[in-house]
Design a protein around this motif. Structure first.
Motif, PDB file in Angstrom:
ATOM      1  N   ARG A 239       0.186  12.338  -7.359  1.00 27.71           N
ATOM      2  CA  ARG A 239      -0.091  11.474  -6.204  1.00 27.71           C
ATOM      3  C   ARG A 239       0.914  10.341  -6.113  1.00 27.71           C
ATOM      4  O   ARG A 239       1.366   9.989  -5.030  1.00 27.71           O
ATOM      5  CB  ARG A 239      -1.511  10.910  -6.299  1.00 27.71           C
ATOM      6  N   GLU A 240       1.236   9.729  -7.264  1.00 30.69           N
ATOM      7  CA  GLU A 240       2.219   8.644  -7.282  1.00 30.69           C
ATOM      8  C   GLU A 240       3.574   9.144  -6.784  1.00 30.69           C
ATOM      9  O   GLU A 240       4.246   8.472  -6.008  1.00 30.69           O
ATOM     10  CB  GLU A 240       2.358   8.064  -8.692  1.00 30.69           C
ATOM     11  N   ALA A 241       3.960  10.338  -7.237  1.00 31.15           N
ATOM     12  CA  ALA A 241       5.243  10.907  -6.815  1.00 31.15           C
ATOM     13  C   ALA A 241       5.245  11.173  -5.311  1.00 31.15           C
ATOM     14  O   ALA A 241       6.221  10.880  -4.614  1.00 31.15           O
ATOM     15  CB  ALA A 241       5.529  12.196  -7.584  1.00 31.15           C
ATOM     16  N   GLN A 242       4.131  11.712  -4.794  1.00 31.43           N
ATOM     17  CA  GLN A 242       4.052  11.996  -3.363  1.00 31.43           C
ATOM     18  C   GLN A 242       4.077  10.708  -2.542  1.00 31.43           C
ATOM     19  O   GLN A 242       4.726  10.632  -1.501  1.00 31.43           O
ATOM     20  CB  GLN A 242       2.785  12.805  -3.050  1.00 31.43           C
ATOM     21  N   ALA A 243       3.362   9.673  -3.026  1.00 31.71           N
ATOM     22  CA  ALA A 243       3.332   8.396  -2.313  1.00 31.71           C
ATOM     23  C   ALA A 243       4.725   7.775  -2.288  1.00 31.71           C
ATOM     24  O   ALA A 243       5.184   7.272  -1.261  1.00 31.71           O
ATOM     25  CB  ALA A 243       2.332   7.441  -2.971  1.00 31.71           C
ATOM     26  N   LEU A 244       5.416   7.822  -3.424  1.00 32.15           N
ATOM     27  CA  LEU A 244       6.758   7.264  -3.485  1.00 32.15           C
ATOM     28  C   LEU A 244       7.702   8.042  -2.573  1.00 32.15           C
ATOM     29  O   LEU A 244       8.505   7.462  -1.841  1.00 32.15           O
ATOM     30  CB  LEU A 244       7.290   7.250  -4.918  1.00 32.15           C
ATOM     31  N   GLN A 245       7.599   9.356  -2.592  1.00 33.87           N
ATOM     32  CA  GLN A 245       8.446  10.182  -1.727  1.00 33.87           C
ATOM     33  C   GLN A 245       8.211   9.838  -0.262  1.00 33.87           C
ATOM     34  O   GLN A 245       9.145   9.668   0.510  1.00 33.87           O
ATOM     35  CB  GLN A 245       8.184  11.671  -1.970  1.00 33.87           C
ATOM     36  N   HIS A 246       6.939   9.706   0.117  1.00 26.44           N
ATOM     37  CA  HIS A 246       6.595   9.354   1.502  1.00 26.44           C
ATOM     38  C   HIS A 246       7.211   8.004   1.870  1.00 26.44           C
ATOM     39  O   HIS A 246       7.815   7.856   2.937  1.00 26.44           O
ATOM     40  CB  HIS A 246       5.075   9.311   1.671  1.00 26.44           C
TER      41      HIS A 246
END
Length: 195
Positions: free
Chosen positions: A134-141
């Motif tokens: 989730r952290e990776a997806q949030a950062l990517q977004h």
């Protein structure tokens, strides 16, 4: 300037960059840098709390373990040896050891060796893996929301380890502009991640 697509850069380099940043923060803690300690806390407290909670099965006790673990991390940062373990592994070990100490205090019967061994399982839990994803997806977004030079500068500087001066040379831009892009981009990233 040629670079890999952002999603590939993020996925292939974040773990080593993350470890390098944690090593740097631990090194700064050995010098008594409280800001570095606060940054370290922000970076890893959720993961360490998840470890403590998994060991303790009670939120209040997990919070005690987390607090004591960070006291130990602060006082023992100079003992961290990057040749022996990754920084996250070292901090998880401190947290697990603290959890074992707390469990011994809160139990009438001491832990058996078998029970203690269970607490030293180094594999991330499903919850930890999901949080990390989730952290990776949030950062990517949030990275995708940045303007071109802000995004490119941050990815190149933080995920590829290129210095600001080298980045200025690569992009044929003044050093002040590069620093400004990164500063503004990091502020926008922070706001995006907090929302």
């Amino acid at each position: 300037m040629h670079s890999a697509p952002l999603h590939l850069v993020w996925r292939t380099t974040i773990s080593s960059d993350d470890a390098d940043e944690l090593r740097q923060l631990l090194a700064e803690c050995t010098l008594g840098n409280r800001q570095a300690f606060e940054n370290l806390y922000r970076r890893v407290s959720k993961r360490l709390f998840a470890v403590a909670l998994r060991c303790m099965n009670r939120s209040d006790l997990a919070e005690e373990v987390l607090q004591e673990s960070f006291v130990r991390i602060w006082h023992n940062a100079s003992r961290y040896d990057g040749n022996l373990s990754a920084p996250m592994t070292w901090m998880i070990s401190i947290t697990r050891n603290q959890a074992i100490d707390q469990l011994r205090k809160h139990r009438e019967v001491p832990l058996t060796e078998e029970q203690a061994d269970i607490l030293f399982d180094d594999s991330p839990s499903a919850h930890e893996q999901l949080d990390s994803q989730r952290e990776a997806q949030a950062l990517q977004h949030c990275l995708d929301m940045l303007e071109g030079m802000q995004r490119t500068s941050i990815v190149t500087a933080y995920f590829q380890g290129v210095s600001y001066a080298d980045l200025a040379m690569q992009s044929a831009a003044p050093l002040g502009s590069v620093k400004s892009w990164i500063r503004r981009g990091m502020e926008r990233l922070r706001r995006c991640l907090e929302s």
